[in-house]
Scaffold this motif. Structure first.
Motif, PDB file in Angstrom:
ATOM      1  N   MET A 132       0.846  -1.185   0.000  1.00 30.28           N
ATOM      2  CA  MET A 132       0.000   0.000   0.000  1.00 30.28           C
ATOM      3  C   MET A 132       0.878   1.230   0.000  1.00 30.28           C
ATOM      4  O   MET A 132       1.725   1.403   0.864  1.00 30.28           O
ATOM      5  CB  MET A 132      -0.889  -0.036   1.257  1.00 30.28           C
TER       6      MET A 132
ATOM      7  N   ASN B  91       0.226   4.103   0.887  1.00 30.30           N
ATOM      8  CA  ASN B  91      -0.333   5.071   1.804  1.00 30.30           C
ATOM      9  C   ASN B  91       0.834   5.811   2.452  1.00 30.30           C
ATOM     10  O   ASN B  91       1.995   5.590   2.095  1.00 30.30           O
ATOM     11  CB  ASN B  91      -1.180   4.357   2.854  1.00 30.30           C
TER      12      ASN B  91
ATOM     13  N   TYR C  42      -9.991   7.333   9.537  1.00 30.96           N
ATOM     14  CA  TYR C  42      -9.033   6.599   8.701  1.00 30.96           C
ATOM     15  C   TYR C  42      -8.677   7.399   7.454  1.00 30.96           C
ATOM     16  O   TYR C  42      -9.571   7.969   6.801  1.00 30.96           O
ATOM     17  CB  TYR C  42      -9.634   5.270   8.234  1.00 30.96           C
TER      18      TYR C  42
ATOM     19  N   THR D 167      -0.421  -2.367  13.717  1.00 31.86           N
ATOM     20  CA  THR D 167      -0.536  -2.683  12.294  1.00 31.86           C
ATOM     21  C   THR D 167      -1.928  -3.143  11.914  1.00 31.86           C
ATOM     22  O   THR D 167      -2.473  -2.737  10.880  1.00 31.86           O
ATOM     23  CB  THR D 167       0.486  -3.762  11.913  1.00 31.86           C
TER      24      THR D 167
ATOM     25  N   GLU E  79      -4.122  -1.007   9.066  1.00 31.66           N
ATOM     26  CA  GLU E  79      -4.429  -1.593   7.764  1.00 31.66           C
ATOM     27  C   GLU E  79      -5.842  -2.165   7.691  1.00 31.66           C
ATOM     28  O   GLU E  79      -6.162  -2.909   6.765  1.00 31.66           O
ATOM     29  CB  GLU E  79      -3.421  -2.715   7.469  1.00 31.66           C
TER      30      GLU E  79
ATOM     31  N   THR F 212      -7.897  -1.288   4.343  1.00 32.12           N
ATOM     32  CA  THR F 212      -7.307  -1.901   3.148  1.00 32.12           C
ATOM     33  C   THR F 212      -7.427  -3.424   3.207  1.00 32.12           C
ATOM     34  O   THR F 212      -7.666  -4.066   2.185  1.00 32.12           O
ATOM     35  CB  THR F 212      -5.830  -1.499   3.003  1.00 32.12           C
ATOM     36  N   ARG F 213      -7.285  -3.981   4.392  1.00 25.80           N
ATOM     37  CA  ARG F 213      -7.430  -5.432   4.519  1.00 25.80           C
ATOM     38  C   ARG F 213      -8.863  -5.864   4.196  1.00 25.80           C
ATOM     39  O   ARG F 213      -9.088  -6.884   3.531  1.00 25.80           O
ATOM     40  CB  ARG F 213      -7.044  -5.882   5.926  1.00 25.80           C
TER      41      ARG F 213
END
Length: 518
Positions: free
Chosen positions: A1, A3, A66, A159, A163, A166-167
């Motif tokens: 990613m 990001n 987010y 983590t 994430e 996105t996950r």
């Protein structure tokens, strides 16, 4: 990613910890490095990682902010500057809404805001105006506006939390691969005709379809109240936009679980870009995808007839007869049998879907319908059928196309729907001016949804018993989806879940059809 980088995240955390050393920490938050806001405005660089916001102390309400991830054509997530404010208790498991904060926006969190009351379940500990957020290109500022309840913020630095969005999108892509059972690619003639014939056979036996006087499927779908609707407006051959909806929120999961239904409000074909008006390959691929979804979820995916669902020469874009071009493309690409089968498919499409809570059609509500039987026997009412699907030119004089709160309320009473019912329409926003709405139009009674915008994908769903408009960034998902399948097929360990794709099998209905509302 792609990001915010690790360096940016570390820099943001250093800045945040510096603020914490100068202020009182929050004992109510179970995260280290939390910050209790005082009366002064707190300014941060645009967050490079999610934040937790606690309004009103331990008995208050928790929100997560987010960075909004957007997929590029290589399948990488990037942050384009906007943020999503979500309820972490529901956003990742249920169909739910969110608040988007974009550059230049100012947002005051609190019970005064009607949109937030619709989206979020604020307790009394959250004040009417509790916290102001303002996002610019250089900073995100917080201003505590509560008199006593207070505000705490803290970074979500682990983590799994960083994430989480996105996950969830990656998992949704994998779920879609399992549902479809393969790539989204052009089909050979024989399999494509077999797919269409299976869909036509399903439509002949739809349990939610009211039968007309001849015992055949009529123009009305009577859908179950308890299922959460997911309305999709005009798609106009933008396959990417339909894939965005299928991989956002918990939409696809709800379809698989049987708690939601997908209602496509017609006109999924024919590009609306003038430079691509004659291109029909994407329309063929779009209908293949919809047919596969219908076959997989026969009682949960429905398609209403729209303005472009025809071979009529009157359907045009940029001066080109798209209806005729569409017929020619099907004949040349898949043969006369397929073209004729598509004609039969169009003839079987319902025009109106209804529950006690909403009525949906493509272009206009059935203002002139005398009762439900008028819609069931729609073949006896060709003028009404035309008004339901055809968006007239703004210059046309069509008194029956003028409606507002009074006309809708009368229609609801005549059809036996609740006064609080909502009429949901598709149609292109610019063209919908042909069906005019009065100044007294009540937005709670009439909602339009358009899903073919090149930048934002609109949909409409239900959250907390109210219909909620949502929009998502457009993404090149067709390319991403097919690449993931090819990579998985090649044995890439990072995408291993995609290697065990099952062939799609129809999901059996759980519920018997409801009766026609009276």
């Amino acid at each position: 990613m792609s990001n915010p980088s690790h360096t940016k995240r570390k820099g943001f955390l250093r800045h945040f910890r510096g603020l914490v050393r100068e202020a009182h920490p929050c004992a109510d938050l179970d995260l280290r490095g939390s910050l209790r806001l005082g009366k002064s405005t707190v300014r941060l660089p645009p967050p490079a990682l999610p934040l937790q916001i606690l309004l009103g102390g331990e008995q208050g309400y928790r929100l997560h902010l987010y960075p909004e991830p957007v997929l590029d054509s290589e399948g990488r997530f990037e942050h384009r500057g906007s943020y999503l404010l979500v309820d972490p208790m529901t956003y990742f498991s249920d169909i739910s809404g969110f608040i988007r904060l974009s550059e230049g926006d100012t947002l005051t969190l609190g019970r005064d805001d009607p949109t937030q009351r619709l989206l979020l379940r604020y307790p009394r500990a959250v004040e009417p105006q509790h916290l102001r957020l303002k996002l610019s290109a250089d900073e995100l500022s917080f201003k505590n506006k509560s008199r006593s309840a207070g505000v705490c913020i803290a970074p979500l630095a682990t983590t799994d939390l960083m994430e989480r969005i996105t996950r969830s999108r990656r998992l949704a892509l994998e779920r879609l691969a399992r549902v479809l059972g393969g790539p989204i690619e052009p089909l050979p003639r024989a399999p494509s005709l077999d797919l269409l014939e299976q869909v036509i056979a399903l439509m002949d036996q739809e349990p939610y379809r009211a039968l007309n006087r001849l015992g055949q499927p009529g123009g009305l779908l009577i859908l179950p109240d308890r299922a959460t609707p997911i309305f999709v407006g005009d798609l106009r051959a933008r396959i990417d936009n339909l894939l965005v909806i299928l991989t956002q929120n918990a939409f696809l999961q709800a379809l698989e679980e049987g708690s939601a239904i997908l209602i496509i409000l017609g006109s999924a074909v024919h590009p609306d870009r003038p430079e691509q008006a004659a291109e029909m390959d994407s329309s063929i691929l779009m209908m293949d995808l919809i047919f596969r979804l219908k076959l997989r979820f026969p009682e949960r995916v429905f398609y209403l007839r729209g303005h472009h669902d025809s071979f009529s020469e009157a359907i045009s874009c940029a001066g080109l007869p798209q209806g005729s071009l569409w017929e020619d493309a099907l004949h040349q690409t898949r043969g006369p049998a397929y073209r004729d089968a598509m004609r039969r498919f169009y003839a079987r499409l319902p025009l109106v879907a209804v529950t006690s809570r909403y009525l949906a059609a493509h272009a206009a509500p059935p203002i002139t319908a005398e009762g439900w039987q008028t819609l069931v026997d729609i073949d006896r009412n060709p003028e009404l059928a035309d008004r339901l699907v055809r968006v007239p030119h703004p210059s046309e004089d069509d008194p029956s196309g003028t409606y507002g709160r009074r006309e809708l309320s009368r229609m609801f009473r005549r059809l036996g729907l609740a006064e609080s019912a909502v009429c949901v329409l598709g149609g292109h926003p610019a063209a919908s001016a042909g069906h005019r709405t009065r100044d007294t139009e009540d937005p709670e009674h009439l909602r339009r949804v358009f899903s073919a915008d090149p930048h934002w994908v609109g949909t409409l769903t239900r959250s907390h018993k109210r219909l909620l408009p949502l929009r998502y960034p457009a993404e090149p998902l067709l390319e991403v989806y097919n690449r993931l399948l090819r990579t998985a097929g090649a044995g890439n360990p990072s995408n291993r879940p995609l290697t065990s794709l099952a062939q799609p099998t129809p999901t059996q209905p759980r519920d018997a059809p409801d009766e026609v509302p009276r």
